[in-house]
Design an enzyme around this catalytic site. Structure first.
Site, PDB file in Angstrom:
ATOM      1  N   ARG A 122       0.840  -1.192   0.000  1.00 59.84           N
ATOM      2  CA  ARG A 122       0.000   0.000   0.000  1.00 59.84           C
ATOM      3  C   ARG A 122       0.877   1.245   0.000  1.00 59.84           C
ATOM      4  NH1 ARG A 122      -1.821   0.886   4.322  1.00 59.84           N
ATOM      5  NH2 ARG A 122      -1.158  -0.935   5.509  1.00 59.84           N
ATOM      6  N   LYS A 132      -9.629  -2.534   1.459  1.00 61.61           N
ATOM      7  CA  LYS A 132      -9.369  -1.360   2.289  1.00 61.61           C
ATOM      8  C   LYS A 132     -10.191  -0.158   1.826  1.00 61.61           C
ATOM      9  CE  LYS A 132      -7.100  -3.874   4.813  1.00 61.61           C
ATOM     10  NZ  LYS A 132      -5.780  -4.158   5.259  1.00 61.61           N
ATOM     11  N   CYS A 154       0.802  -7.329  11.762  1.00 57.23           N
ATOM     12  CA  CYS A 154       1.056  -7.436  13.201  1.00 57.23           C
ATOM     13  C   CYS A 154       0.302  -8.587  13.849  1.00 57.23           C
ATOM     14  CB  CYS A 154       0.738  -6.119  13.890  1.00 57.23           C
ATOM     15  SG  CYS A 154       1.931  -4.831  13.489  1.00 57.23           S
ATOM     16  N   TYR A 189      -1.559  -3.669  -7.078  1.00 53.88           N
ATOM     17  CA  TYR A 189      -1.227  -4.512  -5.941  1.00 53.88           C
ATOM     18  C   TYR A 189      -2.208  -4.397  -4.786  1.00 53.88           C
ATOM     19  CZ  TYR A 189       1.352  -6.861  -2.299  1.00 53.88           C
ATOM     20  OH  TYR A 189       1.717  -7.735  -1.302  1.00 53.88           O
ATOM     21  N   ARG A 217       2.363 -12.114  -0.513  1.00 51.18           N
ATOM     22  CA  ARG A 217       1.046 -12.489   0.017  1.00 51.18           C
ATOM     23  C   ARG A 217       0.500 -13.733  -0.672  1.00 51.18           C
ATOM     24  NH1 ARG A 217      -1.457  -8.857   4.116  1.00 51.18           N
ATOM     25  NH2 ARG A 217       0.151  -7.291   4.346  1.00 51.18           N
ATOM     26  N   SER A 232      -1.392  -3.513  10.291  1.00 51.36           N
ATOM     27  CA  SER A 232      -0.987  -4.365   9.171  1.00 51.36           C
ATOM     28  C   SER A 232       0.284  -5.144   9.506  1.00 51.36           C
ATOM     29  CB  SER A 232      -0.745  -3.495   7.938  1.00 51.36           C
ATOM     30  OG  SER A 232      -1.926  -2.781   7.642  1.00 51.36           O
ATOM     31  N   ASP A 242      -9.175  -9.991   8.736  1.00 51.66           N
ATOM     32  CA  ASP A 242      -8.683  -8.632   8.451  1.00 51.66           C
ATOM     33  C   ASP A 242      -9.713  -7.527   8.707  1.00 51.66           C
ATOM     34  OD1 ASP A 242      -6.413  -7.083   7.485  1.00 51.66           O
ATOM     35  OD2 ASP A 242      -7.569  -6.671   5.670  1.00 51.66           O
ATOM     36  N   HIS A 258     -10.660  -2.585  11.224  1.00 45.92           N
ATOM     37  CA  HIS A 258      -9.536  -3.410  10.750  1.00 45.92           C
ATOM     38  C   HIS A 258      -9.284  -4.502  11.790  1.00 45.92           C
ATOM     39  CE1 HIS A 258      -5.060  -3.398   9.215  1.00 45.92           C
ATOM     40  NE2 HIS A 258      -5.777  -4.294   8.589  1.00 45.92           N
TER      41      HIS A 258
HETATM   42  P1  GTP Z   1      -2.405  -7.544   7.347  1.00 45.51           P
HETATM   43  O1  GTP Z   1      -2.872  -8.642   6.454  1.00 45.51           O
HETATM   44  O2  GTP Z   1      -1.283  -6.736   6.764  1.00 45.51           O
HETATM   45  O3  GTP Z   1      -3.497  -6.659   7.865  1.00 45.51           O
HETATM   46  O4  GTP Z   1      -1.657  -8.201   8.594  1.00 45.51           O
HETATM   47  P2  GTP Z   1      -2.018  -9.224   9.762  1.00 45.51           P
HETATM   48  O5  GTP Z   1      -2.286  -8.443  10.998  1.00 45.51           O
HETATM   49  O6  GTP Z   1      -3.008 -10.252   9.347  1.00 45.51           O
HETATM   50  O7  GTP Z   1      -0.593  -9.884   9.973  1.00 45.51           O
HETATM   51  P3  GTP Z   1      -0.100 -11.400  10.084  1.00 45.51           P
HETATM   52  O8  GTP Z   1      -0.938 -12.245  10.989  1.00 45.51           O
HETATM   53  O9  GTP Z   1       0.101 -11.912   8.724  1.00 45.51           O
HETATM   54  O10 GTP Z   1       1.298 -11.163  10.823  1.00 45.51           O
HETATM   55  C1  GTP Z   1       2.455 -11.035  10.150  1.00 45.51           C
HETATM   56  C2  GTP Z   1       3.670 -10.944  11.042  1.00 45.51           C
HETATM   57  O11 GTP Z   1       3.414 -11.006  12.440  1.00 45.51           O
HETATM   58  C3  GTP Z   1       4.624 -12.064  10.725  1.00 45.51           C
HETATM   59  O12 GTP Z   1       5.916 -11.529  10.712  1.00 45.51           O
HETATM   60  C4  GTP Z   1       4.426 -13.008  11.903  1.00 45.51           C
HETATM   61  O13 GTP Z   1       5.520 -13.823  12.100  1.00 45.51           O
HETATM   62  C5  GTP Z   1       4.203 -12.039  13.039  1.00 45.51           C
HETATM   63  N1  GTP Z   1       3.447 -12.620  14.162  1.00 45.51           N
HETATM   64  C6  GTP Z   1       2.158 -13.002  14.157  1.00 45.51           C
HETATM   65  N2  GTP Z   1       1.787 -13.482  15.366  1.00 45.51           N
HETATM   66  C7  GTP Z   1       2.876 -13.392  16.154  1.00 45.51           C
HETATM   67  C8  GTP Z   1       3.137 -13.698  17.540  1.00 45.51           C
HETATM   68  O14 GTP Z   1       2.280 -14.153  18.272  1.00 45.51           O
HETATM   69  N3  GTP Z   1       4.394 -13.440  18.001  1.00 45.51           N
HETATM   70  C9  GTP Z   1       5.364 -12.908  17.206  1.00 45.51           C
HETATM   71  N4  GTP Z   1       6.555 -12.684  17.730  1.00 45.51           N
HETATM   72  N5  GTP Z   1       5.165 -12.611  15.906  1.00 45.51           N
HETATM   73  C10 GTP Z   1       3.937 -12.837  15.401  1.00 45.51           C
HETATM   74  C1  SPV Z   2      -2.910  -4.435   5.146  1.00 42.56           C
HETATM   75  O1  SPV Z   2      -1.933  -3.786   4.711  1.00 42.56           O
HETATM   76  O2  SPV Z   2      -3.463  -4.146   6.240  1.00 42.56           O
HETATM   77  C2  SPV Z   2      -3.420  -5.593   4.388  1.00 42.56           C
HETATM   78  C3  SPV Z   2      -2.867  -5.851   3.064  1.00 42.56           C
HETATM   79  O3  SPV Z   2      -4.301  -6.283   4.865  1.00 42.56           O
HETATM   80  S1  SPV Z   2      -3.543  -4.833   1.831  1.00 42.56           S
HETATM   81  O4  SPV Z   2      -4.711  -5.506   1.271  1.00 42.56           O
HETATM   82  O5  SPV Z   2      -2.525  -4.646   0.793  1.00 42.56           O
HETATM   83  O6  SPV Z   2      -3.946  -3.562   2.397  1.00 42.56           O
HETATM   84 MN    MN Z   3      -5.018  -5.494   6.854  1.00 45.66          MN
END
Ligand code: GTP
Ligand code: SPV
Ligand code: MN
Length: 587
Positions: free
Chosen positions: A74, A211, A255, A202, A372, A253, A280, A231
């Site tokens: 983004r 979003k 996290c 993308y 992704r 994001s 999400d 979110h």
């Molecule tokens: P978006 O799709 O961007 O909105 O993100 P999301 O919040 O769904 O993120 P996602 O669950 O894919 O988390 C991605 C990152 O967080 C990766 O680097 C994971 O390894 C890390 N992560 C997720 N859960 C944990 C956790 O419990 N502990 C740690 N240390 N890292 C975590």
């Molecule tokens: C985020 O960035 O919070 C996502 C991925 O979930 S995107 O769809 O690219 O915004």
């Molecule tokens: Mn997201």
């Protein structure tokens, strides 16, 4: 016949005629969402080199895509809220005058689809038949976008049927143009229920349901109509006795939302079951019984790939093992995909996310940190039975969480709704690869909505406070931080499946079972209230460390929190200033 017009909606036909007149596509393809259509478009995408077929014996229905290397995340600096006045967008959004922005975009779009196909994507955000569901139409010249939207939304005939002859639909216009960052604009016109996105192909920039509609336009609709567009992931947790509880959680994001939404409880938690409603986005509305109910407007997962493996997220691995699109990971010679943190050893050689030869030991990453997978939610073995329920699920807890190496404890609970809104409003988090720009800097990301709130953030906080008045049984509000580190830079908390321990305390609090201690930050579990049984390398001492409130760090934190409040000073609800004063006096 695939591609033929599948509606007589006069408003829709009129709008498409106007767009075609402007953009001059070679032809128009109306999507109906059928499998026949998917196969046809997939074959075409493979023929054009947009997709590469992966080894179908290993990964049936899976394809590989590389985006333009300048277009991998983004772009917040190119994202605009074009409300009639700048005040409408508020100080945390880029604002542009709608007339000026429309003029600029229309000039960029002139003949902008020449020689290309204009795809008409009717789609639903929300389960079919739900009163919460919205209809969107995305017009795009990207076949990749079509194939993604097919997974991420309920797309095609189902949306035409729900729309009928109504003119109440979101108008989303997307054109790749020459995928040039200089001509990249992601623009929202809430007063027109319209989105125009140009110059990117993308993720969140181009899949307009996600979003753009579900959050930026959605937050505007939610404020007007009395609901919440957030979110947030939504998960269900069932105890061994069969008690089912749903929670929603807002993490910024990259996290941990997808990981938490698909969590497999650690071995200590035999008999506990977690199930996914969404990973999400949550749309939430009070029901007739006074409970907050949530639906996931999406139908698929657009998940972060690196770090995903059988240990960290087995159900994501299973979800992405068929009918999945992989974007910007590495491609092996035997047409498999690879990424940093995948199970097993790295391949001897492969092509990296840019298509360049890569070997272990090379300086750069093979997969882009924001690579992704796009996978249908029906692939998820732990999909919640209510994931398609038009009524949504009742939410007992809302969890806020950021990525913080220091200062913020693993878990605490707000004193009440207003205090919880304060916790969400002051959330800080380190920036990640999900948006272009610096990585690892702490910034305020209120409710994980900084990049996604489509109106003034102060008014958004006011809407949150208002919602309490219409929810008779409000969810309890919690704050978590999986990412606190020790002096050596090691995570203090193992995370992933062990997050079940935190979730258990949350669930027990919701049902009035768990004790807590009053602290400066909120209610906190003491060691006796929190299950650390069976944990390796995590005992009372580690628990103390991960829960520690360092008054020095918090002196700094309240000052940093105030930077956002000062920025929002024109509209910041006074309740939040009172909460701030209370926190300072407690500290
Ligand atoms: P978006 O799709 O961007 O909105 O993100 P999301 O919040 O769904 O993120 P996602 O669950 O894919 O988390 C991605 C990152 O967080 C990766 O680097 C994971 O390894 C890390 N992560 C997720 N859960 C944990 C956790 O419990 N502990 C740690 N240390 N890292 C975590
Ligand atoms: C985020 O960035 O919070 C996502 C991925 O979930 S995107 O769809 O690219 O915004
Ligand atoms: Mn997201």
């Amino acid at each position: 016949m695939p591609g033929e017009r599948n509606t007589n909606n006069p408003e829709l036909i009129k709008w498409i005629d106007e767009v075609a007149e402007l953009c001059h596509p070679e032809k128009i393809f109306w999507c109906n969402g059928s499998v026949e259509e998917r196969d046809l478009l997939t074959a075409e995408a493979v023929g054009k080199g947009v997709l590469t077929e992966l080894d179908q014996s290993k990964l049936p229905g899976c394809y590989y895509h590389r985006s333009n290397p300048n277009d991998v995340a983004r772009v917040e600096q190119c994202t605009y809220i074009c409300t009639p006045t700048a005040a409408g967008a508020g100080p945390t959004n880029n604002w542009a005058d709608p007339a000026i922005m429309y003029a600029k975009l229309y000039s960029l779009l002139q003949r902008g689809m020449a020689g290309r196909t204009l795809y008409v994507i009717p789609y639903l955000m929300g389960p079919p038949g739900s009163t919460m569901t919205k209809v969107g139409i995305e017009l795009t010249d990207s076949i990749y976008v079509v194939l993604n939207m097919r997974i991420m939304t309920r797309m095609g005939q189902v949306a035409c049927d729900q729309l009928g002859d109504s003119s109440d639909f979101n108008r989303g216009l997307h054109a790749m143009l020459d995928v040039n960052p200089e001509r990249r604009y992601i623009c929202h016109f809430p007063q027109d229920n319209a989105i125009i996105s140009v110059g990117s192909a993308y993720g969140g920039n181009a899949l307009l349901g996600k979003k753009c509609l579900a959050l930026r336009i959605g937050s505007n609709l939610a404020q007007m109509e009395g609901w919440m567009a957030e979110h947030m992931l939504i998960l269900g947790v069932e105890s061994p006795s069969g008690e089912k509880t749903y929670v929603a959680a807002a993490f910024p994001s990259a996290c941990g939302k997808t990981n938490f939404a698909m969590m497999v409880p650690s071995s200590e938690y035999k008999g506990w079951k977690v199930s996914t409603v969404g990973d999400d986005i949550a749309w939430m509305k009070p029901d007739a019984e006074g409970r907050l109910r949530a639906v996931n407007p999406e139908a698929g997962y657009f998940g972060v790939v690196p770090g995903t493996n059988r240990q960290s997220n087995p159900n994501a691995i299973i979800s992405a093992s068929r009918d999945t699109l992989f974007t910007n990971v590495a491609l092996t010679p035997d047409r498999d995909v690879w990424w940093e943190g995948k199970d097993g050893p790295p391949p001897d050689e492969c092509l990296d996310w840019k298509g360049d030869p890569w070997k272990p030991g090379f300086p750069g990453k093979a997969a882009h940190p924001n690579s992704r997978f796009t996978a249908p939610m029906v692939n998820n073995p732990m999909l919640d039975p209510a994931a398609n329920d038009p009524a949504g699920v009742p939410i007992s807890a809302i969890i806020f969480g950021g990525r913080r190496a220091n200062t913020v404890p693993l878990i605490f609970e707000a004193y009440n709704w207003d205090h919880g809104v304060y916790l969400g409003a002051t959330m800080g988090s380190e920036t990640t690869a999900a948006a272009t720009g610096g990585i690892g800097q702490v910034r305020r990301d209120p409710m994980a909505m900084l990049p996604f709130c489509g109106y003034d953030m102060g008014d958004y906080f006011r809407h949150w406070l208002q919602m309490r008045k219409v929810i008779e049984y409000p969810p309890r509000i919690f704050h978590v931080n999986w990412f606190r580190k020790d002096e050596k830079g090691k995570f203090l908390w193992p995370g992933f499946g062990e997050n079940m321990r935190v979730l258990q305390w949350i669930v027990d609090r919701c049902h009035g079972r768990a004790d807590a201690q009053e602290t400066a930050l909120g209610w906190m579990p003491q060691l006796k209230d929190f299950n650390i049984r069976g944990m390796e390398n995590f005992g009372p001492e580690q628990f103390k460390k991960v829960q520690r409130i360092d008054s020095q760090e918090w002196q700094t934190e309240v000052v940093l929190q105030n930077e956002l409040f000062i920025k929002l000073n024109a509209t910041l609800p006074k309740e939040l200033m009172f909460e701030r004063e209370l926190l300072i006096s407690r500290l």
